[in-house]
Design an enzyme around this catalytic site. Sequence first.
Site, mmCIF file in Angstrom:
data_model
loop_
_atom_site.group_PDB
_atom_site.id
_atom_site.type_symbol
_atom_site.label_atom_id
_atom_site.label_comp_id
_atom_site.label_asym_id
_atom_site.label_seq_id
_atom_site.Cartn_x
_atom_site.Cartn_y
_atom_site.Cartn_z
ATOM 1 N N ARG A 237 32.442 -33.729 -20.830
ATOM 2 C CA ARG A 237 31.501 -34.510 -21.668
ATOM 3 C C ARG A 237 31.327 -35.972 -20.730
ATOM 4 O O ARG A 237 32.232 -36.368 -20.173
ATOM 5 C CB ARG A 237 32.007 -35.062 -23.051
ATOM 6 C CG ARG A 237 31.784 -34.026 -24.059
ATOM 7 C CD ARG A 237 30.372 -33.701 -24.342
ATOM 8 N NE ARG A 237 30.163 -32.707 -25.443
ATOM 9 C CZ ARG A 237 30.317 -31.354 -25.299
ATOM 10 N NH1 ARG A 237 30.263 -30.810 -24.028
ATOM 11 N NH2 ARG A 237 30.130 -30.523 -26.362
ATOM 12 N N GLU A 266 22.177 -38.007 -22.669
ATOM 13 C CA GLU A 266 21.452 -36.829 -22.281
ATOM 14 C C GLU A 266 20.363 -36.652 -23.266
ATOM 15 O O GLU A 266 20.405 -36.774 -24.353
ATOM 16 C CB GLU A 266 22.459 -35.474 -22.471
ATOM 17 C CG GLU A 266 23.637 -35.403 -21.508
ATOM 18 C CD GLU A 266 24.434 -34.290 -21.399
ATOM 19 O OE1 GLU A 266 24.046 -33.568 -22.265
ATOM 20 O OE2 GLU A 266 25.619 -34.468 -20.944
ATOM 21 N N HIS A 285 23.432 -30.230 -17.981
ATOM 22 C CA HIS A 285 24.382 -29.574 -19.101
ATOM 23 C C HIS A 285 24.016 -28.232 -19.427
ATOM 24 O O HIS A 285 23.715 -27.579 -20.452
ATOM 25 C CB HIS A 285 24.080 -30.514 -20.224
ATOM 26 C CG HIS A 285 25.518 -30.106 -21.269
ATOM 27 N ND1 HIS A 285 25.728 -31.218 -22.149
ATOM 28 C CD2 HIS A 285 26.173 -29.083 -21.531
ATOM 29 C CE1 HIS A 285 26.606 -30.750 -22.968
ATOM 30 N NE2 HIS A 285 26.994 -29.553 -22.379
HETATM 31 C C1 8YV Z 1 26.235 -26.482 -25.103
HETATM 32 C C2 8YV Z 1 28.737 -27.488 -24.533
HETATM 33 O O1 8YV Z 1 25.185 -26.511 -24.230
HETATM 34 O O2 8YV Z 1 29.826 -25.733 -25.980
HETATM 35 C C3 8YV Z 1 29.785 -26.883 -25.593
HETATM 36 O O3 8YV Z 1 30.674 -27.880 -26.092
HETATM 37 O O4 8YV Z 1 28.815 -28.486 -24.192
HETATM 38 C C4 8YV Z 1 27.524 -26.494 -24.161
HETATM 39 O O5 8YV Z 1 28.092 -25.178 -24.274
HETATM 40 C C5 8YV Z 1 26.036 -27.636 -25.910
HETATM 41 O O6 8YV Z 1 26.955 -28.246 -26.519
HETATM 42 C C6 8YV Z 1 24.881 -27.101 -27.045
HETATM 43 O O7 8YV Z 1 25.321 -27.588 -28.313
#
Ligand code: 8YV
Length: 325
Positions: A237, A266, A285
């Site tokens: 993150r 983001e 991302h």
């Molecule tokens: C997603 C991610 O794209 O799973 C996670 O924690 O960061 C990614 O796989 C994103 O969170 C979609 O909600």
Amino acid sequence: MSLPKVYVCFSIQEAGLAVLRGNVDFEMWESDGTAPKDILLKKLADAEGAIVGHVKVDEEFLDAAPNLKVVSNFGVGYDNIDVPAASKRGVCVTNTPGVLTEATADLGFSLILASARRLMEANVFLRSGEWNTWNAELMVGVDVYGATVGIVGLGQIGQAVARRAKGFGMKILYCGDNRKPEAEASLGAKYVSLDELLRESDFVSLHCPLNDKTRGLIGERELKMMKKTAILINIARGAVVDQKALFRACSEKWIYGAGLDVFECEPVPLDEPLLNLKNVTTLPHIGSASRASRDGMASCAASNLVAALQGKRPANLVNPEVWRV
Ligand code: 8YV
């Protein structure tokens, strides 16, 4: 008997819809992106379940959804959700671990390779007509094979990156809250403090969840501890790293560079200074953005939601304290 009402805040894959059909009465935001807040709050009024992704699930969200029983997160990281607030209201929170592990690790390792061997920079160099001659120092980068990788957070994705690193003859260091003896044995990984990891690694790869302990974990002090030749990889993150400090670290060459799939904000604003640096590889991302992974996430998120609404304990319940049978 009427089916429980569900709102899906963005368009999910058919693999997820197939699980929802016949089990819940769902409505989904069909346009691009995520349902705008005003619409979302209205749609939640009679929802017993919601599938969320890049949506903040806070008091306002929960207030708008008085009948809510389950918030199913499309993703493994759930820092977008105020879990204590959901638990206080007896709302189940679920996530999608496992299905995205290998794809996300592939992307993490791609960032290691791309940043070390300057792939994005080399691509732009060629296409902009700068490749006019050859010289022995042209696009010379950093060695990956045999280097040391420091994994911050040896969870499922961290271990999957470490497995790839092993194939590249890399030495593996890791830090985190708990020692992982099995992973140490199978990967030859060495448990060290964060400081030692920062000092010793050629690649520092972040895989910890974002929480109060990890917010801003990598700041000026930590970046200054890294080798001048080291690269920081973040597929966890954005807020785990102090982005302003990282800009200084990369522009003033405290470190060699960075590979980033995630940002504090983001989508990242185009005036973000990091985007102007050649030694920073940036992606929007896309860690889990592979066919199998996204289909798996959709089906997992839908299955968790349906289970909770049918009174069965969801496979990936984040807040087990709400589950009383
Ligand atoms: C997603 C991610 O794209 O799973 C996670 O924690 O960061 C990614 O796989 C994103 O969170 C979609 O909600």
